[in-house]
Design an enzyme around this catalytic site. Structure first.
Site: not given
Length: 376
Positions: A132, A154, A196, A238, A248, A252, A256, A259, A263, A276
């Site tokens: 955990r 993330k 990026e 960032k 997000e 935030r 993206n 993206h 994606h 990517h």
């Protein structure tokens, strides 16, 4: 907001802080012994260190990191995963858990992610899940990871139907960006990282975008001072965004940019077929054209700057067909499996004006028309 003047070359280590109260941590940017001496001060205490890397990075940097960790931990373990986006899945993630459980790693184990974005994402997700939650440290060895994926917490794995759809927000304790590791980076991986870097201009800081236009040749040539400034400014942007919106919920999402299309390209072409950053570059062009189509960019000036910058960085500017007969429909299917989608409506990060971004729902018919117009 701009702060785009390069740091003095004489600075030993640049430090960018992620301000998240009890979860705050530093990003250290530099090279050589001075970087690692400062990094070691921040190593989390623990009963063991577990280095998670891949079969490409391990021969290059594993031994050096192991030697440093052995001075701080009674036990140091290693896990070398297969390399590539196609391995960012449950099966590979379980190899980390197998090593942790098989070696009796306890709650005081500290995971070290040594590699690019795939390694960082999977190590962070494993750290979030194991018992955990155990501490982890990011040691990114690619430009893309140093400017983006290692920062902000993330963590995720891919699903065949969608990229990064299974994961958790889980912050590292430290990020160590060693510019020297970029010397062994293949050209295509460097260009993927530059995508990026470039995205931060249109979403946040057009002064930085102008600096990139003037210095892209230095970045491609791996000039250390230019890379250091680009990494630092990317991390500063960032950090500001993540500190304001860790999970997000709003702001935030602007990170993206490109993206949603990107994606879809990665999933539609098969993970690993497109890097990517390359998919994001083509996605930024589509997102800019969509911004124009919706009237947010009344003239073509920004696109006329973005496209040549991407090209000089060695990045693609045209998206591929995902289906010979029903290309737009296939893109829409994949883009609906996106974390920004709400109630079945696809939301895109759009530019209005350059230097500012927002997220907006776009009708399927409008997005499909754009795809038909832009993809041969």
């Amino acid at each position: 907001m701009s702060q785009s003047s390069p740091a003095p070359a004489t600075a030993a280590v640049d430090v960018v802080d992620i301000a998240l109260d009890a979860r705050s941590y530093p990003i250290l940017i530099g090279q050589g012994e001075s970087l690692w001496q400062q990094a070691e001060v921040h190593f989390p205490k623990g009963t063991s260190a577990v280095i998670v890397t891949n079969t490409t990075v391990a021969p290059l940097y594993l031994q050096a990191l192991r030697q440093r960790l052995e001075r701080h931990y009674p036990k140091v373990l290693e896990v070398a995963l297969p390399d590539g986006e196609q391995h960012k899945n449950w099966q590979t993630l379980n190899l980390i858990f197998d090593a942790l459980l098989g070696n009796g790693a306890d709650r005081k184990a500290v995971l070290y992610a040594l590699g690019g974005g795939v390694i960082g994402d999977m190590t962070g997700f494993a750290a979030a899940c194991y018992m955990r939650g155990v501490p982890f440290v990011q040691v990114p060895t690619t430009l893309l990871a140093q400017v983006d994926s290692s920062v902000g917490g993330k963590t995720a794995i891919n699903h065949p139907l969608g990229k990064n759809m299974i994961g958790a927000f889980y912050q590292p304790r430290l990020v160590v960006c060693d510019i020297d590791t970029l010397r062994t980076l293949p050209t295509e991986q460097l260009s993927a990282g530059l995508a990026e870097v470039i995205k931060y201009g249109p979403i946040y800081d057009m002064e930085f975008f102008a600096w990139l236009e003037a210095n892209v040749e230095r970045l491609v040539a791996q000039d250390a001072d230019a890379l250091r400034h680009a990494i630092r400014r990317s991390c500063e942007i960032k950090a500001a965004v993540v500190s304001a919106d860790e999970t997000e919920a709003g702001l935030r999402e602007i990170l993206n940019f490109g993206h949603t299309f990107g994606h879809a390209i990665e999933a539609g072409m098969g993970y690993g077929a497109w890097l990517h950053g390359h998919a994001v570059a083509a996605g930024m062009v589509l997102a800019t054209r969509l911004s124009q189509k919706l009237g947010h960019l009344p003239d073509a000036d920004f696109l006329a700057r973005l496209v040549p910058l991407l090209q000089k960085a060695g990045l693609p500017i045209e998206a591929p067909r995902l289906d010979p007969a029903r290309n737009a429909e296939r893109y829409l299917e994949l883009m609906r499996v996106d974390k920004k989608t709400q109630g079945g409506a696809i939301r895109f990060v759009l530019i209005a004006p350059p230097g500012q971004a927002h997220t907006e729902k776009v009708a399927d018919a409008v997005a499909a028309q754009l795809l038909d117009e832009c993809i041969a």
